[in-house]
Scaffold this motif. Structure first.
Motif, PDB file in Angstrom:
ATOM      1  N   PHE A  45       0.797  -1.209   0.000  1.00 18.03           N
ATOM      2  CA  PHE A  45       0.000   0.000   0.000  1.00 18.03           C
ATOM      3  C   PHE A  45       0.845   1.282   0.000  1.00 18.03           C
ATOM      4  CE2 PHE A  45      -2.569   3.184   2.105  1.00 18.03           C
ATOM      5  CZ  PHE A  45      -3.703   3.115   1.328  1.00 18.03           C
ATOM      6  N   LEU A 192       9.224 -17.640  10.913  1.00 20.63           N
ATOM      7  CA  LEU A 192       8.350 -16.477  10.889  1.00 20.63           C
ATOM      8  C   LEU A 192       9.076 -15.313  11.542  1.00 20.63           C
ATOM      9  CD1 LEU A 192       5.097 -18.253  12.060  1.00 20.63           C
ATOM     10  CD2 LEU A 192       5.472 -17.270   9.803  1.00 20.63           C
ATOM     11  N   THR A 193       8.784 -14.135  11.070  1.00 19.13           N
ATOM     12  CA  THR A 193       9.484 -12.969  11.607  1.00 19.13           C
ATOM     13  C   THR A 193       9.119 -12.702  13.055  1.00 19.13           C
ATOM     14  OG1 THR A 193       7.719 -11.622  10.689  1.00 19.13           O
ATOM     15  CG2 THR A 193       9.719 -11.854   9.385  1.00 19.13           C
ATOM     16  N   VAL A 194       7.970 -13.232  13.498  1.00 20.48           N
ATOM     17  CA  VAL A 194       7.568 -12.971  14.877  1.00 20.48           C
ATOM     18  C   VAL A 194       8.185 -13.965  15.861  1.00 20.48           C
ATOM     19  CG1 VAL A 194       5.391 -11.875  14.265  1.00 20.48           C
ATOM     20  CG2 VAL A 194       5.473 -14.342  14.534  1.00 20.48           C
ATOM     21  N   GLN A 224       0.637  -8.307   1.054  1.00 21.71           N
ATOM     22  CA  GLN A 224       1.119  -7.099   1.709  1.00 21.71           C
ATOM     23  C   GLN A 224       2.190  -7.395   2.758  1.00 21.71           C
ATOM     24  OE1 GLN A 224      -0.177  -3.813   1.154  1.00 21.71           O
ATOM     25  NE2 GLN A 224      -1.125  -4.697  -0.656  1.00 21.71           N
ATOM     26  N   ASP A 225       2.209  -8.596   3.283  1.00 15.68           N
ATOM     27  CA  ASP A 225       3.140  -8.916   4.355  1.00 15.68           C
ATOM     28  C   ASP A 225       4.598  -8.976   3.887  1.00 15.68           C
ATOM     29  OD1 ASP A 225       3.440  -9.656   7.170  1.00 15.68           O
ATOM     30  OD2 ASP A 225       4.211 -11.529   6.366  1.00 15.68           O
ATOM     31  N   ASN A 228       6.756  -6.400   5.552  1.00 14.58           N
ATOM     32  CA  ASN A 228       7.081  -6.671   6.941  1.00 14.58           C
ATOM     33  C   ASN A 228       8.162  -7.739   7.045  1.00 14.58           C
ATOM     34  OD1 ASN A 228       6.662  -6.573   9.770  1.00 14.58           O
ATOM     35  ND2 ASN A 228       5.542  -8.500   9.571  1.00 14.58           N
ATOM     36  N   GLU A 231      11.502  -6.401   5.984  1.00 19.34           N
ATOM     37  CA  GLU A 231      12.046  -5.459   6.977  1.00 19.34           C
ATOM     38  C   GLU A 231      12.673  -6.187   8.149  1.00 19.34           C
ATOM     39  OE1 GLU A 231       8.642  -3.123   7.797  1.00 19.34           O
ATOM     40  OE2 GLU A 231       9.274  -1.479   6.500  1.00 19.34           O
ATOM     41  N   VAL A 262      11.230  -1.049  -0.141  1.00 21.46           N
ATOM     42  CA  VAL A 262      11.265  -0.867   1.305  1.00 21.46           C
ATOM     43  C   VAL A 262      12.635  -1.175   1.907  1.00 21.46           C
ATOM     44  CG1 VAL A 262      10.334  -1.733   3.458  1.00 21.46           C
ATOM     45  CG2 VAL A 262       8.811  -1.138   1.615  1.00 21.46           C
TER      46      VAL A 262
ATOM     47  N   LEU B  65      15.910   2.046   6.754  1.00 21.45           N
ATOM     48  CA  LEU B  65      15.166   0.932   7.307  1.00 21.45           C
ATOM     49  C   LEU B  65      14.426   1.353   8.565  1.00 21.45           C
ATOM     50  CD1 LEU B  65      14.678  -2.112   7.237  1.00 21.45           C
ATOM     51  CD2 LEU B  65      16.624  -2.330   8.743  1.00 21.45           C
ATOM     52  N   ARG B  68      11.477   3.280   7.865  1.00 20.81           N
ATOM     53  CA  ARG B  68      10.452   2.547   7.141  1.00 20.81           C
ATOM     54  C   ARG B  68       9.778   1.507   8.000  1.00 20.81           C
ATOM     55  NH1 ARG B  68      13.338   2.560   1.383  1.00 20.81           N
ATOM     56  NH2 ARG B  68      12.120   4.270   0.548  1.00 20.81           N
ATOM     57  N   ILE B  69      10.563   0.877   8.867  1.00 14.37           N
ATOM     58  CA  ILE B  69       9.956  -0.114   9.751  1.00 14.37           C
ATOM     59  C   ILE B  69       8.868   0.553  10.562  1.00 14.37           C
ATOM     60  CG2 ILE B  69      10.327  -1.305  11.939  1.00 14.37           C
ATOM     61  CD1 ILE B  69      12.359  -2.847  10.867  1.00 14.37           C
ATOM     62  N   LYS B  71       7.332   3.117   9.919  1.00 17.66           N
ATOM     63  CA  LYS B  71       6.245   3.556   9.050  1.00 17.66           C
ATOM     64  C   LYS B  71       5.243   2.417   8.824  1.00 17.66           C
ATOM     65  CE  LYS B  71       6.128   5.255   4.573  1.00 17.66           C
ATOM     66  NZ  LYS B  71       6.987   5.445   3.399  1.00 17.66           N
ATOM     67  N   ALA B  72       5.772   1.280   8.447  1.00 22.25           N
ATOM     68  CA  ALA B  72       4.871   0.170   8.122  1.00 22.25           C
ATOM     69  C   ALA B  72       4.167  -0.360   9.368  1.00 22.25           C
ATOM     70  CB  ALA B  72       5.648  -0.952   7.450  1.00 22.25           C
ATOM     71  N   ARG B  73       4.907  -0.450  10.462  1.00 24.17           N
ATOM     72  CA  ARG B  73       4.335  -0.972  11.693  1.00 24.17           C
ATOM     73  C   ARG B  73       3.211  -0.080  12.198  1.00 24.17           C
ATOM     74  NH1 ARG B  73       8.503  -4.105  14.223  1.00 24.17           N
ATOM     75  NH2 ARG B  73       8.476  -5.947  12.908  1.00 24.17           N
ATOM     76  N   LEU B  75       1.462   1.941  10.542  1.00 29.91           N
ATOM     77  CA  LEU B  75       0.404   2.174   9.577  1.00 29.91           C
ATOM     78  C   LEU B  75      -0.940   1.676  10.090  1.00 29.91           C
ATOM     79  CD1 LEU B  75       0.739   3.537   6.888  1.00 29.91           C
ATOM     80  CD2 LEU B  75       0.806   1.304   5.787  1.00 29.91           C
ATOM     81  N   GLU B  98      -7.968   1.240   3.364  1.00 33.70           N
ATOM     82  CA  GLU B  98      -6.542   0.969   3.525  1.00 33.70           C
ATOM     83  C   GLU B  98      -6.315  -0.209   4.459  1.00 33.70           C
ATOM     84  OE1 GLU B  98      -4.558   4.520   4.764  1.00 33.70           O
ATOM     85  OE2 GLU B  98      -5.460   5.659   3.129  1.00 33.70           O
ATOM     86  N   ILE B 101      -7.128  -3.431   2.708  1.00 31.44           N
ATOM     87  CA  ILE B 101      -6.145  -3.759   1.670  1.00 31.44           C
ATOM     88  C   ILE B 101      -4.840  -4.220   2.306  1.00 31.44           C
ATOM     89  CG2 ILE B 101      -4.646  -2.683  -0.055  1.00 31.44           C
ATOM     90  CD1 ILE B 101      -7.212  -1.195  -0.998  1.00 31.44           C
ATOM     91  N   LEU B 102      -4.446  -3.578   3.395  1.00 33.05           N
ATOM     92  CA  LEU B 102      -3.213  -3.978   4.076  1.00 33.05           C
ATOM     93  C   LEU B 102      -3.318  -5.394   4.636  1.00 33.05           C
ATOM     94  CD1 LEU B 102      -2.231  -0.675   5.864  1.00 33.05           C
ATOM     95  CD2 LEU B 102      -0.875  -1.899   4.164  1.00 33.05           C
ATOM     96  N   ASP B 104      -4.672  -7.769   3.013  1.00 32.42           N
ATOM     97  CA  ASP B 104      -4.770  -8.631   1.825  1.00 32.42           C
ATOM     98  C   ASP B 104      -6.200  -9.027   1.462  1.00 32.42           C
ATOM     99  OD1 ASP B 104      -2.088  -8.853   0.974  1.00 32.42           O
ATOM    100  OD2 ASP B 104      -1.680 -10.271   2.584  1.00 32.42           O
ATOM    101  N   GLY B 315       2.068 -15.929  11.966  1.00 36.60           N
ATOM    102  CA  GLY B 315       3.045 -14.927  11.573  1.00 36.60           C
ATOM    103  C   GLY B 315       2.421 -13.552  11.561  1.00 36.60           C
ATOM    104  N   SER B 316       3.056 -12.641  10.852  1.00 32.88           N
ATOM    105  CA  SER B 316       2.547 -11.276  10.848  1.00 32.88           C
ATOM    106  C   SER B 316       1.496 -11.071   9.759  1.00 32.88           C
ATOM    107  CB  SER B 316       3.709 -10.306  10.661  1.00 32.88           C
ATOM    108  OG  SER B 316       4.542 -10.726   9.609  1.00 32.88           O
ATOM    109  N   ALA B 317       1.319 -12.051   8.871  1.00 34.56           N
ATOM    110  CA  ALA B 317       0.334 -11.883   7.808  1.00 34.56           C
ATOM    111  C   ALA B 317      -1.058 -12.180   8.331  1.00 34.56           C
ATOM    112  CB  ALA B 317       0.660 -12.805   6.648  1.00 34.56           C
TER     113      ALA B 317
END
Lengths: 479, 361
Positions: A45, A192-194, A224-225, A228, A231, A262, B65, B68-69, B71-73, B75, B98, B101-102, B104, B315-317
């Protein structure tokens, strides 16, 4: 419902191209469409926002060149912005002066690290190197077996140690030095990143082997992930580049754009198929061109170079242009084209191929059938297909397990193609003037005469796609 | 007859190639790949050059970085805060778009969802951002109401077979291991069929899961016909009085015609006596973006998928694409994978899923 990014841009830009002058409204409409297209392609995004802002500003801004129409200008700006995001230049590997050159592979579960490790090893081998693989994925059941099986196919040794990932990596480094291996590729477990514990573990591996290159393996289907993930891995490991996998799927791979934007690291390699040779250096400017609908011409040409044996190909080309191309040549070419990789991925790289053909199911077995038909012919029939009469046709069909109808279809198409190629020879030669005009007239007639199978030669094939954006006459193929 | 279309083109590419190289019309990088002579003798200066550029890169890189980190976190959580704290103004819809969409959810489904939300909000004349957000959640949960029951008993009395399908690397084999654990815990006799005969060591991986979950295993050799392996498994299951067969298949990209046909055949053969296919579970990775919809459509078309397993949701997704899949294709998510442990597989819960979609609100 979804169109590919390329198709969408084709549509948007074609609309703009028809206009002489752009209004602010036009630009808004174009950028809105581009925004949707990028979002549907999984570009992150915030990356999309930046892209749109820059594109809009530049479109509205004063740097409108006089030699370009406003439509051309937008094409150019979008192309430049895409290329900027994707990184401009291809990634170059520089080998360490104190071998081995160490490569660390990192990524989420299922992104394709193990397969990519083997493919990368194969690539280094093809560059004249002696790689050693380290199986440091002790997490997933049988991951070591998987790497060993793949490594066997490319005849590269695998080192592993059951005590732990860090020990395996460290041991691999010693092993490489002792056995004179000049590239070390460390495959790690997906994480996983977490997962802090596993992220610490890979940091430990990195400290133990001090990699020259750390590659993040990213699935082209990621949403979108991707941002993340990139990063966090970048913050932990200081990435050098990205390996993009599963590009032979129909995902539009927006993740590549996001990651590059990014973390500022390029995509170094891309994986485009299940076979170990379906792996190549990634050419960012070509991806941008692909998105813009110019097809990935350069990659295809390089693939062709790799596979086609030059002399044989030139001789065949000569015969083709003279119209003395035989079915033997034809089968030989078919085989070589197939060696270039998966047919559907080759087709998708070609510019000017109508959308219907790209979307058409490429059935590899159909080619097997063609091959079987030709192989069921006598040498004489292959050289001179005109001798094939009813009884010969029946015999060939029987021999190849096809129907007489399929045989005559193939022969018909082959003859048409031979004629068409002969016509093209005239067009392609340097004397473009008088001669080509007459040929063109002839060819045009034939084009219309050909029925349902006219996919063979879309009109655009006469216009070789130009790769230089400035030279682009804006009859982008594919319209 | 794509090959025929391809051939002239390949020749053109080939014959044009010489022209291009000599006239230098090629983009500059064409010849920049590593040439063999470069490789034979690495120049000593290469190393220092590289480390210099790397230092420069990493300095600007780390700084970039850092910004940006954050920024994304930020968001997502900033958007949420904005929406909750704010009133119902025109911007609120953009912010909600937004957010979706973020996660997915996808452009198309997002637009539809927000349109419906707007209508509801106007209807009930909600005035606070927080109320809008709650309305959105309950709307999404309602849209996710669907029958998610898993069939462990074959209606026609055959051996119940579950088929696991999906693209490469989504976690099919791992999910099978976890499902096996779940049903052996319940006291069922479970048999695993190693239908992935393509990927190196896939059967070994399943074998280890069989050991870990007290399930039986039937496997063929690498490169064997997956249909026959699964058919053997169903015969073995019937002979041994097994309650449930979980069949693995090789990962395949849904745009490969021949591989999808192979899968359709696997399903047909598995459905033959004594077997009976009760579930065809499409495994989807939570990190998957908009391509997930395309995957679901193609697999559903080829093998009549009965449900979705959403993996790697720990995970983070956010896995928002399954919302689009449920809405557009009506395929229910039945199971969710939440980790690497053998009991980290749970039933899908719409409330928790929607809650998680919006992070720590």
């Amino acid at each position: 419902m979804f169109q590919s990014l390329t198709d969408r841009f084709d549509g948007i830009l074609n609309r703009l191209r028809g206009k002489g002058r752009l209004t602010e409204n036009d630009i808004s409409e174009a950028t809105r469409e581009i925004r949707l297209a990028l979002l549907e392609a999984d570009v992150h995004f915030s990356v999309v926002q930046g892209f749109i802002e820059r594109t809009r500003e530049r479109c509205l801004g004063a740097d409108v060149s006089e030699s370009l129409t406003p439509g051309q200008q937008v094409v150019k700006i979008v192309n430049e912005e895409l290329t900027t995001i994707l990184g401009g230049e291809s990634f170059q590997v520089t080998y360490s002066s104190k071998p081995p050159t160490v490569v660390l592979m990192a990524g989420l579960q299922g992104s394709g690290k193990t397969t990519s490790s083997a493919k990368l090893a194969r690539w280094f081998k093809s560059q004249g190197r002696n790689p050693l693989l380290v199986a440091a994925d002790l997490q997933r059941p049988a991951a070591v077996d998987q790497l060993q099986t793949l490594a066997q196919q490319i005849e590269v040794p695998v080192f592993t140690a059951p005590e732990g990932a860090i020990e395996a990596a460290r041991g691999g480094l010693v092993e490489a030095r002792q056995t004179g291996r000049d590239v070390l590729i460390v495959d790690t477990a997906g994480r996983l990143t977490v997962d802090d514990a596993l992220m610490n573990e890979i940091a430990g591996i990195s400290d133990a082997v001090e990699p020259d290159y750390t590659f993040l393996v990213v699935d082209a289907m990621t949403g979108q992930d991707a941002v993340n993930t990139a990063e966090v891995f970048h913050a932990t490991l200081e990435l050098d580049a990205v390996i993009l996998t599963k590009l032979d799927g129909d995902a539009r791979g927006g993740a590549a754009l996001s990651v590059k934007e990014v973390v500022g690291r390029p995509v170094a390699f891309a994986s485009t198929g299940e076979k170990l040779q379906d792996f190549d250096q990634f050419h960012p400017e070509r991806m941008a061109e692909r998105i813009l609908g110019m097809g990935d011409v350069l990659t295809l040409i390089e693939k062709a170079e790799e596979v086609f044996e030059q002399e044989a190909a030139e001789a065949a080309t000569q015969r083709l242009l003279e119209g003395t191309f035989t079915l033997n040549d034809f089968v030989e070419q078919l085989r070589q084209v197939r060696q270039m990789g998966d047919l559907s991925s080759i087709v998708s790289m070609m510019p000017g191929v109508p959308k219907e053909v790209k979307d058409a199911d490429v059935d590899e077995r159909e080619i097997d059938r063609v091959e079987a038909i030709v192989l069921s012919m006598t040498p004489e029939e292959r050289i001179n297909p005109d001798v094939v009469d009813g009884s010969r046709r029946a015999r060939i069909a029987k021999g190849s397990g096809t129907t007489p109808n399929q045989v005559s279809n193939l022969l018909k198409q082959f003859k048409e193609m031979r004629k068409a190629m002969k016509g093209l020879a005239g067009l392609g030669s340097k004397s473009k003037g008088r001669k080509s005009k007459t040929k063109k007239g002839k060819k045009g007639k034939k084009n219309s005469a050909r029925g349902g199978n006219s996919r063979i030669q879309p009109k655009e094939t006469t216009a070789i796609p130009k790769l230089d954006i400035d030279d682009l006459d804006l009859t982008l193929p594919g319209r | 007859m794509v090959a025929l279309a391809l051939l002239p083109w390949a020749h053109r590419a080939w014959s044009e190639r010489d022209g291009r190289v000599t006239t230098k019309k090629t983009p500059p990088n064409h010849d920049e790949g590593l040439s063999c002579s470069d490789l034979e003798k690495p120049k000593p200066s290469d190393d220092t050059q590289r480390s210099e550029t790397q230092d420069q890169q990493s300095e600007s890189g780390t700084e970039l970085l850092r910004t940006r980190i954050s920024k994304a976190r930020d968001l997502v959580s900033n958007r949420l805060k904005d929406i909750r704290g704010g009133s119902v103004d025109p911007q609120i819809w953009e912010k909600i778009e937004e957010l979706l969409i973020l996660a997915d959810v996808g452009v198309h489904t997002t637009m539809e969802t927000v349109t419906r939300l707007r209508a509801a909000v106007e209807d009930q004349s909600l005035s606070e951002g927080g109320m809008v957000l709650d309305q959105l959640k309950s709307q999404m949960v309602t849209e996710l109401s669907r029958d998610r029951a898993l069939q462990t008993v074959a209606p026609k009395g055959g051996v119940p077979i579950w088929l696991f399908v999906g693209v490469n690397g989504v976690g099919k084999t791992t999910s099978i291991g976890k499902v096996a654990r779940r049903y052996t815990d319940e006291g069922l006799k479970v048999l695993l069929a190693a239908g992935d005969t393509f990927r190196a060591a896939a059967a070994e991986q399943l074998e280890q899961w069989a050991l870990a979950s007290d399930a039986e295993l039937v496997r063929g050799s690498e490169g064997a016909d997956p249909s026959s392996v699964i058919y053997d498994a169903s015969e073995a299951a019937s002979a041994r009085g097994v309650d449930l067969v979980l069949a693995d298949t090789a990962g395949r990209l849904h745009n490969k015609v021949n591989l999808m046909e192979e899968l359709a055949k696997v399903r047909r053969v598995a459905d033959r006596e004594p077997g009976e296919v009760c579930e065809v579970l499409l495994v989807i990775d939570a990190t998957t973006g908009q391509n997930g919809l395309s995957q679901a459509r193609e697999f559903a078309h080829a093998v009549n998928v009965t449900g979705v397993v959403l993996t790697k949701l720990d995970g983070s997704a956010k896995g928002g694409i399954v919302f689009a899949i449920e809405k557009e294709l009506g395929l229910p998510v039945k199971l969710v994978g939440l980790g690497e442990g053998d009991r980290d597989l749970v039933d899908f819960d719409p409330d928790l899923f929607v809650e998680a979609l919006f992070g720590n609100d």
